[in-house]
Design a protein around this motif. Structure first.
Motif, PDB file in Angstrom:
ATOM      1  N   THR A 191       0.829  -1.207   0.000  1.00 32.90           N
ATOM      2  CA  THR A 191       0.000   0.000   0.000  1.00 32.90           C
ATOM      3  C   THR A 191       0.865   1.258   0.000  1.00 32.90           C
ATOM      4  O   THR A 191       0.608   2.202  -0.755  1.00 32.90           O
ATOM      5  CB  THR A 191      -0.937   0.014   1.231  1.00 32.90           C
ATOM      6  OG1 THR A 191      -1.793  -1.121   1.180  1.00 32.90           O
ATOM      7  CG2 THR A 191      -1.781   1.275   1.256  1.00 32.90           C
ATOM      8  N   VAL A 192       1.898   1.281   0.829  1.00 26.62           N
ATOM      9  CA  VAL A 192       2.792   2.448   0.864  1.00 26.62           C
ATOM     10  C   VAL A 192       3.480   2.635  -0.483  1.00 26.62           C
ATOM     11  O   VAL A 192       3.648   3.770  -0.958  1.00 26.62           O
ATOM     12  CB  VAL A 192       3.830   2.303   1.995  1.00 26.62           C
ATOM     13  CG1 VAL A 192       4.917   3.385   1.894  1.00 26.62           C
ATOM     14  CG2 VAL A 192       3.145   2.410   3.353  1.00 26.62           C
ATOM     15  N   SER A 193       3.855   1.545  -1.128  1.00 31.42           N
ATOM     16  CA  SER A 193       4.474   1.655  -2.445  1.00 31.42           C
ATOM     17  C   SER A 193       3.498   2.246  -3.456  1.00 31.42           C
ATOM     18  O   SER A 193       3.862   3.140  -4.236  1.00 31.42           O
ATOM     19  CB  SER A 193       4.957   0.283  -2.918  1.00 31.42           C
ATOM     20  OG  SER A 193       5.629   0.387  -4.156  1.00 31.42           O
TER      21      SER A 193
ATOM     22  N   GLY B  75       3.729   7.506   6.819  1.00 30.26           N
ATOM     23  CA  GLY B  75       3.143   8.108   8.012  1.00 30.26           C
ATOM     24  C   GLY B  75       1.635   7.955   8.038  1.00 30.26           C
ATOM     25  O   GLY B  75       1.032   7.664   9.077  1.00 30.26           O
ATOM     26  N   PHE B  76       1.014   8.153   6.877  1.00 34.01           N
ATOM     27  CA  PHE B  76      -0.442   7.988   6.769  1.00 34.01           C
ATOM     28  C   PHE B  76      -0.838   6.532   7.008  1.00 34.01           C
ATOM     29  O   PHE B  76      -1.709   6.245   7.839  1.00 34.01           O
ATOM     30  CB  PHE B  76      -0.899   8.436   5.381  1.00 34.01           C
ATOM     31  CG  PHE B  76      -2.296   8.021   5.027  1.00 34.01           C
ATOM     32  CD1 PHE B  76      -3.389   8.707   5.533  1.00 34.01           C
ATOM     33  CD2 PHE B  76      -2.522   6.938   4.182  1.00 34.01           C
ATOM     34  CE1 PHE B  76      -4.682   8.318   5.212  1.00 34.01           C
ATOM     35  CE2 PHE B  76      -3.808   6.545   3.850  1.00 34.01           C
ATOM     36  CZ  PHE B  76      -4.895   7.237   4.370  1.00 34.01           C
ATOM     37  N   ASP B  77      -0.193   5.601   6.303  1.00 30.18           N
ATOM     38  CA  ASP B  77      -0.615   4.213   6.406  1.00 30.18           C
ATOM     39  C   ASP B  77      -0.258   3.606   7.762  1.00 30.18           C
ATOM     40  O   ASP B  77      -0.974   2.727   8.253  1.00 30.18           O
ATOM     41  CB  ASP B  77      -0.003   3.377   5.273  1.00 30.18           C
ATOM     42  CG  ASP B  77      -0.858   2.164   4.939  1.00 30.18           C
ATOM     43  OD1 ASP B  77      -2.041   2.353   4.605  1.00 30.18           O
ATOM     44  OD2 ASP B  77      -0.346   1.027   5.035  1.00 30.18           O
ATOM     45  N   ASP B  78       0.830   4.059   8.386  1.00 27.45           N
ATOM     46  CA  ASP B  78       1.142   3.626   9.744  1.00 27.45           C
ATOM     47  C   ASP B  78      -0.018   3.933  10.687  1.00 27.45           C
ATOM     48  O   ASP B  78      -0.361   3.141  11.567  1.00 27.45           O
ATOM     49  CB  ASP B  78       2.389   4.343  10.267  1.00 27.45           C
ATOM     50  CG  ASP B  78       3.683   3.708   9.786  1.00 27.45           C
ATOM     51  OD1 ASP B  78       3.644   2.583   9.245  1.00 27.45           O
ATOM     52  OD2 ASP B  78       4.747   4.351   9.949  1.00 27.45           O
ATOM     53  N   ARG B  79      -0.612   5.100  10.502  1.00 33.32           N
ATOM     54  CA  ARG B  79      -1.689   5.528  11.386  1.00 33.32           C
ATOM     55  C   ARG B  79      -2.969   4.716  11.195  1.00 33.32           C
ATOM     56  O   ARG B  79      -3.669   4.433  12.165  1.00 33.32           O
ATOM     57  CB  ARG B  79      -1.964   7.025  11.173  1.00 33.32           C
ATOM     58  CG  ARG B  79      -0.896   7.926  11.784  1.00 33.32           C
ATOM     59  CD  ARG B  79      -0.878   9.317  11.167  1.00 33.32           C
ATOM     60  NE  ARG B  79      -0.029  10.249  11.898  1.00 33.32           N
ATOM     61  CZ  ARG B  79       1.292  10.288  11.831  1.00 33.32           C
ATOM     62  NH1 ARG B  79       1.929   9.421  11.041  1.00 33.32           N
ATOM     63  NH2 ARG B  79       1.974  11.168  12.528  1.00 33.32           N
ATOM     64  N   ILE B  80      -3.283   4.367   9.953  1.00 37.55           N
ATOM     65  CA  ILE B  80      -4.533   3.617   9.766  1.00 37.55           C
ATOM     66  C   ILE B  80      -4.327   2.111   9.960  1.00 37.55           C
ATOM     67  O   ILE B  80      -5.301   1.383  10.141  1.00 37.55           O
ATOM     68  CB  ILE B  80      -5.183   3.910   8.395  1.00 37.55           C
ATOM     69  CG1 ILE B  80      -4.320   3.459   7.229  1.00 37.55           C
ATOM     70  CG2 ILE B  80      -5.525   5.374   8.271  1.00 37.55           C
ATOM     71  CD1 ILE B  80      -5.006   3.649   5.886  1.00 37.55           C
TER      72      ILE B  80
END
Length: 351
Positions: free
Chosen positions: A134-136, A246-251
């Motif tokens: 997802t981050v990629s 940073g966004f995906d870490d949070r969700i």
């Protein structure tokens, strides 16, 4: 939403925009369920085309994904197969990651009108492989929107797929935790994952220096409070991945407390030009739906509703389907509201 010729209407469709007569009068309102009588009436007054919602049940739960689900899953399986066997030494199988990066990049390049698309990313569990893919995807799309060249996009695709490889070499529980939840020793160990990750790929000749720096620097912050080096001079590629990660870490709850998508976007924006490059944050926020399809919400009028479709250009004004009114009564007919056009209705909260 789609434009449909009146001659092709069969009845039962719902208007996504009001129908305006040639005399500039509203003859049918948004959300109207079109009847056979309405079709004949539209023909009589010379209306050739209307806009309707695509209300198939299958579409109501369908996300607008950045890459196709089968490509996402294939890349995730490839990540799992490679990383499970990877040790801190040269390993030829790691190069298979490059094929996954190319698959992601090629699929995103095929998106029509990529500049105006709004995509759904949903709150998920902290599966490392799903997170990396997802981050990629997010990082590659952000880089493309910033008009970076193909070589740079490829490096970002590879580096972001492997950005958290170092988490494979620590035993600390980092799920749904912020810094203060760790013991000092565990926090120290957790933060070493960037160094472990870099060390595991340092001698991979097929990887560019840019891709390797992404692994090492993706937790650095523009105000110099990040890790591992607390430096301010961060490569652009690493800054892009830092925002998306940073966004995906949070969700996902990876080294962070779980947040909704809306909360995660708000938090990323709160730290623009503090932790994250503000220009990259703006590009990123321009294509992420604040309320993904399927999100249950409450409007300012007290209605319970569910998000069924995104609007181009408006990340926070989706199309919603009303479920219950202020008093908790179910609607006797389906009613849809396009929040980009009906400005009197807004989303008050996520229910």
């Amino acid at each position: 939403m789609e434009k449909v010729k009146v001659s092709n209407l069969i009845g039962g469709e719902y208007l996504s925009k009001p129908v305006i007569s040639r005399g500039f009068q509203t003859v049918l309102f948004e959300g109207t369920k079109i009847s056979s009588e309405d079709i004949e009436f539209l023909k009589e007054i010379g209306i050739d085309e209307v806009e309707v919602f695509d209300t198939n049940a299958e579409d109501e739960t369908k996300e607008r994904e950045i890459i196709k689900r089968e490509i996402h899953n294939d890349c995730k399986d490839k990540m799992k197969a490679v990383l499970k066997n990877h040790l801190c030494m040269a390993n030829s199988s790691l190069k298979d990651i490059s094929e996954a990066a190319v698959s992601i990049i090629d699929d995103i390049f095929e998106i029509d009108e990529i500049a105006v698309k709004v995509f759904d990313i949903k709150k998920r569990s902290g599966d490392l492989y799903d997170h990396c893919v997802t981050v990629s995807s997010l990082s590659v799309l952000t880089a493309m929107k910033m008009n970076l060249n193909r070589e740079s996009v490829y490096d970002i695709g590879v580096g972001s797929l492997l950005h958290d490889i170092g988490l494979k070499y620590i035993s600390v529980d980092y799920s749904n935790k912020v810094d203060m939840d760790f013991t000092p020793d565990d926090l120290f160990e957790f933060r070493k994952h960037t160094v472990y990750g870099f060390a595991s790929v340092e001698n991979e000749s097929w990887m560019s220096t840019t891709a390797k720096k992404i692994i090492l620097f993706h937790h650095e912050k523009v105000n110099g409070t990040g890790y591992p080096f607390r430096q301010r001079n961060i490569p652009l590629a690493a800054e892009i991945v830092a925002v998306c990660d940073g966004f995906d870490d949070r969700i996902c709850g990876i080294g962070h407390k779980h947040m909704t998508v809306a909360e995660a976007i708000e938090d990323i924006q709160r730290y623009r030009d503090i932790y994250f490059d503000g220009k990259i944050v703006d590009v990123f926020a321009s294509f992420i739906a604040v309320y993904p399809v399927g999100t249950k919400v409450r409007t300012n009028r007290g209605d319970e509703a569910v998000v069924v479709e995104q609007n181009e250009y408006f990340t926070d004004k989706p199309v919603i389907k009303l479920v219950k009114d202020l008093n908790g009564r179910s609607y006797d007919r389906e009613k849809y509201i396009n929040l980009s056009e009906d400005r009197a209705v807004t989303i008050e909260s996520i229910s």
